[in-house]
Scaffold this motif. Structure first.
Motif, mmCIF file in Angstrom:
data_model
loop_
_atom_site.group_PDB
_atom_site.id
_atom_site.type_symbol
_atom_site.label_atom_id
_atom_site.label_comp_id
_atom_site.label_asym_id
_atom_site.label_seq_id
_atom_site.Cartn_x
_atom_site.Cartn_y
_atom_site.Cartn_z
ATOM 1 N N SER A 155 38.454 -37.164 20.582
ATOM 2 C CA SER A 155 38.278 -36.244 21.700
ATOM 3 C C SER A 155 36.951 -35.510 21.556
ATOM 4 N N LEU A 156 36.470 -34.958 22.648
ATOM 5 C CA LEU A 156 35.245 -34.162 22.579
ATOM 6 C C LEU A 156 35.455 -32.924 21.716
ATOM 7 N N LYS A 157 36.657 -32.400 21.714
ATOM 8 C CA LYS A 157 36.974 -31.255 20.868
ATOM 9 C C LYS A 157 36.794 -31.626 19.391
ATOM 10 N N PHE A 158 37.264 -32.812 19.025
ATOM 11 C CA PHE A 158 37.118 -33.266 17.642
ATOM 12 C C PHE A 158 35.655 -33.535 17.305
ATOM 13 N N VAL A 159 34.922 -34.130 18.230
ATOM 14 C CA VAL A 159 33.484 -34.357 18.012
ATOM 15 C C VAL A 159 32.792 -33.014 17.782
ATOM 16 N N GLY A 160 33.193 -31.996 18.536
ATOM 17 C CA GLY A 160 32.637 -30.658 18.349
ATOM 18 C C GLY A 160 32.937 -30.098 16.967
ATOM 19 N N LYS A 161 34.166 -30.280 16.487
ATOM 20 C CA LYS A 161 34.523 -29.817 15.138
ATOM 21 C C LYS A 161 33.679 -30.520 14.081
ATOM 22 N N LEU A 162 33.528 -31.835 14.241
ATOM 23 C CA LEU A 162 32.725 -32.595 13.283
ATOM 24 C C LEU A 162 31.275 -32.127 13.293
ATOM 25 N N SER A 163 30.744 -31.866 14.468
ATOM 26 C CA SER A 163 29.339 -31.452 14.563
ATOM 27 C C SER A 163 29.121 -30.113 13.853
ATOM 28 N N VAL A 164 30.093 -29.214 13.944
ATOM 29 C CA VAL A 164 29.973 -27.926 13.253
ATOM 30 C C VAL A 164 29.956 -28.146 11.747
ATOM 31 N N VAL A 165 30.904 -28.934 11.262
ATOM 32 C CA VAL A 165 30.996 -29.183 9.814
ATOM 33 C C VAL A 165 29.749 -29.904 9.310
ATOM 34 N N LEU A 166 29.254 -30.875 10.081
ATOM 35 C CA LEU A 166 28.090 -31.658 9.657
ATOM 36 C C LEU A 166 26.761 -30.989 10.005
ATOM 37 N N GLN A 167 26.825 -29.851 10.688
ATOM 38 C CA GLN A 167 25.645 -29.057 11.035
ATOM 39 C C GLN A 167 24.642 -29.838 11.881
ATOM 40 N N VAL A 168 25.182 -30.484 12.932
ATOM 41 C CA VAL A 168 24.350 -31.198 13.901
ATOM 42 C C VAL A 168 24.860 -30.847 15.294
ATOM 43 N N GLU A 169 24.082 -31.178 16.300
ATOM 44 C CA GLU A 169 24.528 -31.031 17.676
ATOM 45 C C GLU A 169 25.529 -32.146 17.975
ATOM 46 N N GLY A 170 26.504 -31.873 18.806
ATOM 47 C CA GLY A 170 27.526 -32.859 19.126
ATOM 48 C C GLY A 170 26.966 -34.160 19.671
ATOM 49 N N TRP A 171 25.936 -34.065 20.501
ATOM 50 C CA TRP A 171 25.355 -35.269 21.090
ATOM 51 C C TRP A 171 24.761 -36.200 20.038
ATOM 52 N N GLU A 172 24.366 -35.645 18.890
ATOM 53 C CA GLU A 172 23.791 -36.485 17.840
ATOM 54 C C GLU A 172 24.813 -37.464 17.270
ATOM 55 N N LEU A 173 26.082 -37.103 17.333
ATOM 56 C CA LEU A 173 27.130 -38.009 16.865
ATOM 57 C C LEU A 173 27.385 -39.144 17.845
ATOM 58 N N LEU A 174 26.971 -38.967 19.097
ATOM 59 C CA LEU A 174 27.242 -39.956 20.140
ATOM 60 C C LEU A 174 26.003 -40.726 20.583
ATOM 61 N N LYS A 175 24.872 -40.442 19.967
ATOM 62 C CA LYS A 175 23.625 -41.097 20.345
ATOM 63 C C LYS A 175 23.501 -42.453 19.647
ATOM 64 N N PRO A 176 23.318 -43.506 20.431
ATOM 65 C CA PRO A 176 23.140 -44.825 19.813
ATOM 66 C C PRO A 176 21.891 -44.852 18.930
ATOM 67 N N PRO A 177 21.945 -45.597 17.831
ATOM 68 C CA PRO A 177 20.768 -45.717 16.965
ATOM 69 C C PRO A 177 19.585 -46.322 17.718
ATOM 70 N N GLU A 178 18.403 -45.960 17.296
ATOM 71 C CA GLU A 178 17.182 -46.508 17.898
ATOM 72 C C GLU A 178 17.174 -48.032 17.778
ATOM 73 N N GLY A 179 16.721 -48.699 18.832
ATOM 74 C CA GLY A 179 16.577 -50.153 18.807
ATOM 75 C C GLY A 179 17.852 -50.917 19.122
ATOM 76 N N VAL A 180 18.950 -50.205 19.401
ATOM 77 C CA VAL A 180 20.200 -50.890 19.746
ATOM 78 C C VAL A 180 20.218 -51.115 21.253
ATOM 79 N N ILE A 181 20.475 -52.334 21.646
ATOM 80 C CA ILE A 181 20.538 -52.664 23.067
ATOM 81 C C ILE A 181 21.886 -52.257 23.605
#
Length: 75
Positions: A47-73
């Motif tokens: 869930s987006l709520k869980f992604v938000g919890k993970l982002s807080v613990v990992l000290q990143v913005e939530g969107w960073e967890l959902l951003k595809p790696p560079e060069g991936v089609i």
């Protein structure tokens, strides 16, 4: 690349960079280790709520967890 796979790859990478075990991250995020493991394998949807919890613990913005790696089609 499926969004579950993107989250799984980013989550594993960031967890390793932070030096956290699955147990540590699961505890800090307030979920079971088995659930976190299934998310990291791309088996479960998060869930987006869980992604938000993970982002807080990992000290990143939530969107960073959902951003595809560079060069991936995108399919």
């Amino acid at each position: 690349m499926d969004l579950r796979e993107v989250l799984a790859a980013n989550l594993r990478c960031l967890r390793h960079l932070r030096g956290l075990s699955q147990d540590d991250l699961a505890y800090d995020a307030g979920v079971g280790r088995n659930y976190l493991s299934q998310i990291e394998k791309g088996k479960y949807y998060a869930s987006l709520k869980f992604v938000g919890k993970l982002s807080v613990v990992l000290q990143v913005e939530g969107w960073e967890l959902l951003k595809p790696p560079e060069g991936v089609i995108k399919e």
